[in-house]
Design a protein around this motif. Structure first.
Motif, mmCIF file in Angstrom:
data_model
loop_
_atom_site.group_PDB
_atom_site.id
_atom_site.type_symbol
_atom_site.label_atom_id
_atom_site.label_comp_id
_atom_site.label_asym_id
_atom_site.label_seq_id
_atom_site.Cartn_x
_atom_site.Cartn_y
_atom_site.Cartn_z
ATOM 1 N N LEU A 177 0.593 -0.998 0.164
ATOM 2 C CA LEU A 177 0.017 0.258 -0.296
ATOM 3 C C LEU A 177 0.740 1.535 -0.202
ATOM 4 C CD1 LEU A 177 -2.251 -0.976 2.579
ATOM 5 C CD2 LEU A 177 -3.223 -0.341 -0.038
ATOM 6 N N GLY A 178 1.815 0.875 0.810
ATOM 7 C CA GLY A 178 2.743 2.467 0.265
ATOM 8 C C GLY A 178 3.776 1.945 -0.755
ATOM 9 N N ALA A 179 3.390 1.441 -1.251
ATOM 10 C CA ALA A 179 4.192 1.849 -2.880
ATOM 11 C C ALA A 179 2.691 2.298 -3.861
ATOM 12 C CB ALA A 179 4.645 0.072 -3.636
ATOM 13 N N ALA A 180 2.130 1.987 -3.040
ATOM 14 C CA ALA A 180 0.836 2.336 -4.300
ATOM 15 C C ALA A 180 -0.359 3.487 -4.047
ATOM 16 C CB ALA A 180 -0.350 1.189 -4.074
ATOM 17 N N TYR A 181 0.374 4.658 -2.579
ATOM 18 C CA TYR A 181 0.245 5.608 -2.876
ATOM 19 C C TYR A 181 1.012 6.350 -2.607
ATOM 20 C CZ TYR A 181 -4.554 4.113 -0.895
ATOM 21 O OH TYR A 181 -5.604 3.313 -1.184
ATOM 22 N N GLY A 182 2.326 6.037 -2.999
ATOM 23 C CA GLY A 182 3.542 6.692 -2.549
ATOM 24 C C GLY A 182 4.251 7.623 -1.295
ATOM 25 N N TRP A 183 4.170 6.331 -0.309
ATOM 26 C CA TRP A 183 5.071 6.572 0.830
ATOM 27 C C TRP A 183 6.129 4.960 0.665
ATOM 28 C CZ3 TRP A 183 3.464 6.755 6.586
ATOM 29 C CH2 TRP A 183 4.604 6.653 7.428
ATOM 30 N N PRO A 184 6.771 5.125 -0.096
ATOM 31 C CA PRO A 184 8.130 3.620 -0.210
ATOM 32 C C PRO A 184 8.532 3.506 0.931
ATOM 33 C CG PRO A 184 8.517 5.388 -1.954
ATOM 34 C CD PRO A 184 7.217 5.870 -0.975
ATOM 35 N N LEU A 185 7.647 1.507 1.480
ATOM 36 C CA LEU A 185 8.304 1.326 2.470
ATOM 37 C C LEU A 185 8.543 -0.082 2.638
ATOM 38 C CD1 LEU A 185 5.244 2.258 4.919
ATOM 39 C CD2 LEU A 185 7.497 3.513 5.340
ATOM 40 N N GLU A 194 10.759 -0.487 7.900
ATOM 41 C CA GLU A 194 9.954 -0.053 8.026
ATOM 42 C C GLU A 194 9.339 0.266 8.524
ATOM 43 O OE1 GLU A 194 12.935 3.899 4.735
ATOM 44 O OE2 GLU A 194 10.920 2.655 4.138
ATOM 45 N N VAL A 195 8.442 -0.689 7.702
ATOM 46 C CA VAL A 195 6.670 -0.625 8.889
ATOM 47 C C VAL A 195 7.143 -1.362 9.990
ATOM 48 C CG1 VAL A 195 4.912 -2.519 7.846
ATOM 49 C CG2 VAL A 195 5.639 -1.151 5.774
ATOM 50 N N ILE A 196 7.783 -2.239 10.132
ATOM 51 C CA ILE A 196 8.758 -3.340 11.697
ATOM 52 C C ILE A 196 8.256 -1.597 12.901
ATOM 53 C CG2 ILE A 196 9.339 -4.245 13.070
ATOM 54 C CD1 ILE A 196 9.872 -6.490 10.366
#
Length: 236
Positions: free
Chosen positions: A42-50, A54-56
């Protein structure tokens, strides 16, 4: 898997554990890898590459509201709401496809039952989510009536509110509670509540992030009952 421990400091007065408080995701059900992968996508889809790391660091162990605040602060409230809706959909689909219980948890719960040591769940997840994940793994009935959610308190982990709420509802003094957690916010919340904490490092969170005052770090859930009772056979 080898068990490694960081022993908690010796308490001044040794109180027997009267309640074991389990987190849900990553402690009872092996859902954290699903959540991490979903947030990365979802980060990749919404413009916040994680990255997964980093998610952890940013999300694991925190309430839905807290995660939404982080996403909203970065991408705006509308995106945060859409992200949450999409996360729920994708997470449910993945859980329905394949969700195991945490390795060794059934044996650990059987042993606690044998010891007559009560337990409950206190999770950052919603009741709906826990009914789904615990139900899929056959664990729901073992905790029915003793399930507490961060949606019931003002502040989620790392604040102590949820753990104190669970102890209060079940009539147990916080000093006689032992919390089993797999996230940094979770063990921080246990310490803030004045409870003994056991950091499960067999999941996505590195052991070093769980270590700290009053915390035993371990990586085999089957070892939990003996850690709770102590090698001498007496309650810690």
């Amino acid at each position: 898997m080898d068990t490694h421990m960081t022993q908690a400091p010796e308490p001044t007065v040794r109180e027997a554990v009267a309640l074991v408080v389990f987190d849900c995701d990553g402690v009872l059900v092996d859902s954290e890898p699903i959540a991490v992968r979903t947030h990365v996508a979802l980060g990749a889809a919404y413009g916040w590459p994680l990255s997964e790391a980093e998610v952890i660091e940013e999300f694991v162990g925190r309430s839905t509201a807290s995660i939404g605040e982080k996403i909203g602060g970065r991408l705006g409230a509308a995106v945060a709401e859409e992200w949450d809706e999409r996360f729920r959909e994708l997470h449910r689909e993945a859980v329905d496809a394949a969700l195991p219980a945490v390795d060794g948890i059934a044996e650990a719960l059987d042993a606690l039952d044998g010891l007559g040591l009560p337990y409950c769940v206190a999770s950052s997840g919603s009741h709906e989510k826990m009914r789904h994940t615990l139900g899929r793994t056959g664990l729901y009935e073992r905790f029915a009536g003793r399930i507490f959610s961060a949606t019931e308190v003002d502040r989620g982990k790392p604040a102590p509110d949820l753990f104190l709420h669970a102890a209060r509802r079940l009539g147990v003094d916080p000093v006689r509670c032992a919390v089993v957690e797999d996230s940094a916010p979770g063990v921080q919340a246990a310490r803030a509540a004045g409870m003994r904490s056991f950091g499960y490092a067999g999941g996505v969170t590195p052991a070093a992030r769980l270590a700290g005052p009053g915390t035993v770090v371990f990586d085999d859930m089957r070892a939990l009952p003996s850690l709770l009772t102590g090698v001498s056979g007496q309650n810690i």
